[in-house]
Design a protein around this motif. Sequence first.
Motif, PDB file in Angstrom:
ATOM      1  N   VAL A 135       0.249  -1.284  -0.042  1.00  0.00           N
ATOM      2  CA  VAL A 135      -0.226  -0.042   0.124  1.00  0.00           C
ATOM      3  C   VAL A 135       1.056   1.182   0.300  1.00  0.00           C
ATOM      4  O   VAL A 135       1.641   0.788   0.409  1.00  0.00           O
ATOM      5  CB  VAL A 135      -0.672   0.142   1.185  1.00  0.00           C
ATOM      6  CG1 VAL A 135      -2.245  -0.870   1.378  1.00  0.00           C
ATOM      7  CG2 VAL A 135       0.318   0.261   3.004  1.00  0.00           C
ATOM      8  N   LYS A 136       0.404   2.223  -0.185  1.00  0.00           N
ATOM      9  CA  LYS A 136       0.698   3.793  -0.022  1.00  0.00           C
ATOM     10  C   LYS A 136       0.420   4.599   0.800  1.00  0.00           C
ATOM     11  O   LYS A 136      -1.017   4.772   0.655  1.00  0.00           O
ATOM     12  CB  LYS A 136       1.211   4.398  -1.857  1.00  0.00           C
ATOM     13  CG  LYS A 136       0.089   4.239  -2.326  1.00  0.00           C
ATOM     14  CD  LYS A 136      -0.165   5.081  -3.700  1.00  0.00           C
ATOM     15  CE  LYS A 136      -1.337   5.645  -4.200  1.00  0.00           C
ATOM     16  NZ  LYS A 136      -0.745   6.092  -6.093  1.00  0.00           N
ATOM     17  N   HIS A 137       1.052   5.521   0.527  1.00  0.00           N
ATOM     18  CA  HIS A 137       0.993   6.827   2.058  1.00  0.00           C
ATOM     19  C   HIS A 137       0.405   8.350   0.913  1.00  0.00           C
ATOM     20  O   HIS A 137       2.066   8.148  -0.311  1.00  0.00           O
ATOM     21  CB  HIS A 137       2.082   6.811   2.558  1.00  0.00           C
ATOM     22  CG  HIS A 137       2.650   5.931   3.355  1.00  0.00           C
ATOM     23  ND1 HIS A 137       1.352   5.275   4.749  1.00  0.00           N
ATOM     24  CD2 HIS A 137       3.412   4.717   3.699  1.00  0.00           C
ATOM     25  CE1 HIS A 137       1.643   4.407   5.413  1.00  0.00           C
ATOM     26  NE2 HIS A 137       3.083   4.069   5.010  1.00  0.00           N
ATOM     27  N   GLY A 138      -0.215   8.162   0.598  1.00  0.00           N
ATOM     28  CA  GLY A 138      -1.196   9.352   0.219  1.00  0.00           C
ATOM     29  C   GLY A 138      -1.261   9.195  -1.497  1.00  0.00           C
ATOM     30  O   GLY A 138      -1.300   8.006  -1.847  1.00  0.00           O
ATOM     31  N   ASN A 139      -1.670  10.113  -2.580  1.00  0.00           N
ATOM     32  CA  ASN A 139      -1.813   9.643  -4.071  1.00  0.00           C
ATOM     33  C   ASN A 139      -0.260  10.004  -4.856  1.00  0.00           C
ATOM     34  O   ASN A 139      -0.598   8.924  -5.482  1.00  0.00           O
ATOM     35  CB  ASN A 139      -2.306  11.566  -4.394  1.00  0.00           C
ATOM     36  CG  ASN A 139      -3.503  11.697  -3.739  1.00  0.00           C
ATOM     37  OD1 ASN A 139      -4.177  10.403  -3.074  1.00  0.00           O
ATOM     38  ND2 ASN A 139      -4.389  13.098  -3.534  1.00  0.00           N
ATOM     39  N   GLU A 140       0.432   9.855  -4.268  1.00  0.00           N
ATOM     40  CA  GLU A 140       1.371   9.280  -5.412  1.00  0.00           C
ATOM     41  C   GLU A 140       2.772   8.970  -4.679  1.00  0.00           C
ATOM     42  O   GLU A 140       2.723   9.978  -3.139  1.00  0.00           O
ATOM     43  CB  GLU A 140       2.216  10.708  -6.364  1.00  0.00           C
ATOM     44  CG  GLU A 140       2.944  11.276  -6.993  1.00  0.00           C
ATOM     45  CD  GLU A 140       3.463  11.645  -8.029  1.00  0.00           C
ATOM     46  OE1 GLU A 140       4.525  11.806  -8.617  1.00  0.00           O
ATOM     47  OE2 GLU A 140       1.899  12.136  -8.098  1.00  0.00           O
ATOM     48  N   CYS A 141       4.095   8.196  -5.085  1.00  0.00           N
ATOM     49  CA  CYS A 141       4.962   7.816  -4.360  1.00  0.00           C
ATOM     50  C   CYS A 141       6.080   7.912  -4.999  1.00  0.00           C
ATOM     51  O   CYS A 141       6.088   8.163  -6.421  1.00  0.00           O
ATOM     52  CB  CYS A 141       4.450   6.246  -3.907  1.00  0.00           C
ATOM     53  SG  CYS A 141       3.423   5.341  -3.303  1.00  0.00           S
ATOM     54  N   SER A 158       9.830   7.461  -3.191  1.00  0.00           N
ATOM     55  CA  SER A 158      10.085   6.826  -2.540  1.00  0.00           C
ATOM     56  C   SER A 158       9.978   5.695  -2.072  1.00  0.00           C
ATOM     57  O   SER A 158       8.460   5.678  -1.272  1.00  0.00           O
ATOM     58  CB  SER A 158      10.913   7.960  -1.624  1.00  0.00           C
ATOM     59  OG  SER A 158      10.428   8.403  -0.610  1.00  0.00           O
ATOM     60  N   VAL A 159      10.835   4.540  -1.149  1.00  0.00           N
ATOM     61  CA  VAL A 159      10.592   3.761  -0.254  1.00  0.00           C
ATOM     62  C   VAL A 159       9.860   3.963   0.759  1.00  0.00           C
ATOM     63  O   VAL A 159       8.951   2.923   1.213  1.00  0.00           O
ATOM     64  CB  VAL A 159      11.570   2.455   0.009  1.00  0.00           C
ATOM     65  CG1 VAL A 159      12.780   3.143   0.699  1.00  0.00           C
ATOM     66  CG2 VAL A 159      10.635   1.568   0.468  1.00  0.00           C
ATOM     67  N   GLU A 160       9.858   5.576   1.201  1.00  0.00           N
ATOM     68  CA  GLU A 160       9.392   5.505   2.249  1.00  0.00           C
ATOM     69  C   GLU A 160       7.737   5.748   2.832  1.00  0.00           C
ATOM     70  O   GLU A 160       6.832   5.383   3.477  1.00  0.00           O
ATOM     71  CB  GLU A 160      10.173   6.432   3.824  1.00  0.00           C
ATOM     72  CG  GLU A 160      10.832   6.677   3.593  1.00  0.00           C
ATOM     73  CD  GLU A 160      12.206   6.550   2.649  1.00  0.00           C
ATOM     74  OE1 GLU A 160      13.227   5.954   3.436  1.00  0.00           O
ATOM     75  OE2 GLU A 160      12.138   6.894   1.356  1.00  0.00           O
ATOM     76  N   HIS A 161       7.044   6.018   1.338  1.00  0.00           N
ATOM     77  CA  HIS A 161       5.894   6.194   1.140  1.00  0.00           C
ATOM     78  C   HIS A 161       4.949   5.631   0.274  1.00  0.00           C
ATOM     79  O   HIS A 161       3.496   4.988   0.427  1.00  0.00           O
ATOM     80  CB  HIS A 161       5.478   7.114  -0.272  1.00  0.00           C
ATOM     81  CG  HIS A 161       5.886   8.227  -0.138  1.00  0.00           C
ATOM     82  ND1 HIS A 161       6.602   9.020  -1.355  1.00  0.00           N
ATOM     83  CD2 HIS A 161       6.414   9.032   0.559  1.00  0.00           C
ATOM     84  CE1 HIS A 161       7.252  10.214  -1.023  1.00  0.00           C
ATOM     85  NE2 HIS A 161       7.366  10.137   0.647  1.00  0.00           N
ATOM     86  N   THR A 162       5.849   3.407   1.279  1.00  0.00           N
ATOM     87  CA  THR A 162       5.014   2.420   0.509  1.00  0.00           C
ATOM     88  C   THR A 162       5.153   1.133   2.300  1.00  0.00           C
ATOM     89  O   THR A 162       6.027   1.811   2.987  1.00  0.00           O
ATOM     90  CB  THR A 162       5.528   1.609  -0.282  1.00  0.00           C
ATOM     91  OG1 THR A 162       6.903   1.273  -0.270  1.00  0.00           O
ATOM     92  CG2 THR A 162       5.066   2.633  -1.645  1.00  0.00           C
ATOM     93  N   ASP A 163       4.119   0.839   1.980  1.00  0.00           N
ATOM     94  CA  ASP A 163       4.034  -0.282   3.571  1.00  0.00           C
ATOM     95  C   ASP A 163       3.492  -1.722   2.812  1.00  0.00           C
ATOM     96  O   ASP A 163       3.189  -1.922   1.871  1.00  0.00           O
ATOM     97  CB  ASP A 163       3.038   0.392   4.438  1.00  0.00           C
ATOM     98  CG  ASP A 163       4.040   1.098   5.646  1.00  0.00           C
ATOM     99  OD1 ASP A 163       5.377   1.378   5.935  1.00  0.00           O
ATOM    100  OD2 ASP A 163       3.638   2.007   5.733  1.00  0.00           O
TER     101      ASP A 163
END
Length: 52
Positions: free
Chosen positions: A32-38, A40-45
Amino acid sequence: MHSNECIGCTVTECKYHAKTVQQCTLPHIQVVKHGNECSSVEHTDCGSFVKG
């Protein structure tokens, strides 16, 4: 449960961690991603994480 050689995992706190090897026991995971656009790796989990 058997480990899934296709899913590497170092999160030993997860219920689905294989414990004896650095792999997941699930047949698949949901990333899953955080926010509308990724960007970097920190934007996913791993959305399949469950506290073990």
